[in-house]
Design a protein around this motif. Structure first.
Motif, PDB file in Angstrom:
ATOM      1  N   GLN A   1       6.348   4.066   4.218  1.00  0.00           N
ATOM      2  CA  GLN A   1       7.288   5.175   4.417  1.00  0.00           C
ATOM      3  C   GLN A   1       8.727   4.770   4.102  1.00  0.00           C
ATOM      4  O   GLN A   1       9.656   5.501   4.417  1.00  0.00           O
ATOM      5  CB  GLN A   1       7.200   5.705   5.848  1.00  0.00           C
ATOM      6  CG  GLN A   1       5.916   6.440   6.119  1.00  0.00           C
ATOM      7  CD  GLN A   1       5.898   7.092   7.487  1.00  0.00           C
ATOM      8  OE1 GLN A   1       6.622   6.687   8.392  1.00  0.00           O
ATOM      9  NE2 GLN A   1       5.052   8.078   7.640  1.00  0.00           N
TER      10      GLN A   1
ATOM     11  N   ASP B   1       0.869  -1.174   0.000  1.00  0.00           N
ATOM     12  CA  ASP B   1       0.000   0.000   0.000  1.00  0.00           C
ATOM     13  C   ASP B   1       0.909   1.228   0.000  1.00  0.00           C
ATOM     14  O   ASP B   1       1.448   1.617   1.029  1.00  0.00           O
ATOM     15  CB  ASP B   1      -0.891  -0.016   1.242  1.00  0.00           C
ATOM     16  CG  ASP B   1      -1.788   1.193   1.344  1.00  0.00           C
ATOM     17  OD1 ASP B   1      -1.659   2.136   0.525  1.00  0.00           O
ATOM     18  OD2 ASP B   1      -2.634   1.213   2.256  1.00  0.00           O
ATOM     19  N   TRP B   2       1.088   1.833  -1.165  1.00  0.00           N
ATOM     20  CA  TRP B   2       2.037   2.938  -1.309  1.00  0.00           C
ATOM     21  C   TRP B   2       1.611   4.179  -0.542  1.00  0.00           C
ATOM     22  O   TRP B   2       2.459   5.009  -0.212  1.00  0.00           O
ATOM     23  CB  TRP B   2       2.251   3.259  -2.781  1.00  0.00           C
ATOM     24  CG  TRP B   2       2.848   2.096  -3.482  1.00  0.00           C
ATOM     25  CD1 TRP B   2       2.243   1.271  -4.386  1.00  0.00           C
ATOM     26  CD2 TRP B   2       4.159   1.563  -3.297  1.00  0.00           C
ATOM     27  NE1 TRP B   2       3.101   0.277  -4.774  1.00  0.00           N
ATOM     28  CE2 TRP B   2       4.279   0.433  -4.115  1.00  0.00           C
ATOM     29  CE3 TRP B   2       5.250   1.933  -2.512  1.00  0.00           C
ATOM     30  CZ2 TRP B   2       5.448  -0.318  -4.178  1.00  0.00           C
ATOM     31  CZ3 TRP B   2       6.408   1.181  -2.572  1.00  0.00           C
ATOM     32  CH2 TRP B   2       6.502   0.078  -3.403  1.00  0.00           C
ATOM     33  N   THR B   3       0.336   4.327  -0.221  1.00  0.00           N
ATOM     34  CA  THR B   3      -0.093   5.483   0.556  1.00  0.00           C
ATOM     35  C   THR B   3       0.313   5.350   2.021  1.00  0.00           C
ATOM     36  O   THR B   3       0.431   6.345   2.730  1.00  0.00           O
ATOM     37  CB  THR B   3      -1.622   5.695   0.463  1.00  0.00           C
ATOM     38  OG1 THR B   3      -2.288   4.546   0.984  1.00  0.00           O
ATOM     39  CG2 THR B   3      -2.048   5.942  -0.973  1.00  0.00           C
ATOM     40  N   ALA B   4       0.541   4.136   2.487  1.00  0.00           N
ATOM     41  CA  ALA B   4       0.929   3.901   3.879  1.00  0.00           C
ATOM     42  C   ALA B   4       2.437   3.707   4.054  1.00  0.00           C
ATOM     43  O   ALA B   4       2.981   4.024   5.104  1.00  0.00           O
ATOM     44  CB  ALA B   4       0.190   2.679   4.427  1.00  0.00           C
TER      45      ALA B   4
ATOM     46  N   ALA C   1       1.614  -1.500   5.759  1.00  0.00           N
ATOM     47  CA  ALA C   1       1.516  -1.245   4.326  1.00  0.00           C
ATOM     48  C   ALA C   1       1.666  -2.482   3.460  1.00  0.00           C
ATOM     49  O   ALA C   1       1.460  -2.431   2.256  1.00  0.00           O
ATOM     50  CB  ALA C   1       2.579  -0.225   3.917  1.00  0.00           C
TER      51      ALA C   1
ATOM     52  N   TYR D   1      12.316   2.467  -0.457  1.00  0.00           N
ATOM     53  CA  TYR D   1      10.994   1.857  -0.639  1.00  0.00           C
ATOM     54  C   TYR D   1      11.149   0.476  -1.272  1.00  0.00           C
ATOM     55  O   TYR D   1      12.049   0.254  -2.084  1.00  0.00           O
ATOM     56  CB  TYR D   1      10.100   2.739  -1.514  1.00  0.00           C
ATOM     57  CG  TYR D   1       9.652   3.982  -0.811  1.00  0.00           C
ATOM     58  CD1 TYR D   1       8.489   3.986  -0.051  1.00  0.00           C
ATOM     59  CD2 TYR D   1      10.392   5.145  -0.876  1.00  0.00           C
ATOM     60  CE1 TYR D   1       8.073   5.126   0.617  1.00  0.00           C
ATOM     61  CE2 TYR D   1       9.996   6.298  -0.213  1.00  0.00           C
ATOM     62  CZ  TYR D   1       8.835   6.268   0.536  1.00  0.00           C
ATOM     63  OH  TYR D   1       8.426   7.398   1.202  1.00  0.00           O
TER      64      TYR D   1
END
Length: 69
Positions: free
Chosen positions: A12, A7-10, A63, A32
């Motif tokens: 870090q 989940d790239w929005t979560a 994520a 990443y």
């Protein structure tokens, strides 16, 4: 077939998953995770399922997810 989803929005880019699952994930230049086979959601071989589950459990940002059977 079980796949590994990030989940790239979560995410870090802390790199825990790449340390726990180097067979499927490698860090990019910013830390990443990226698939070692350059697919969006790498397939998880049966032999690596326990390691993939551990990486999912230890993701500090929640994520990482397993998708599929």
């Amino acid at each position: 077939m079980t796949r590994l989803h990030v989940d790239w929005t979560a995410c870090q880019g802390r790199g825990h998953c790449t340390e726990l699952l180097p067979e499927l994930l490698a860090p990019d230049e910013w830390g990443y995770p990226r698939s070692t086979d350059d697919t969006k959601e790498p397939a998880v071989p049966v032999a690596l399922l326990p390691h993939a589950r551990r990486a999912v459990r230890h993701c500090p940002r929640l994520a990482l997810h397993l998708v599929g059977p």
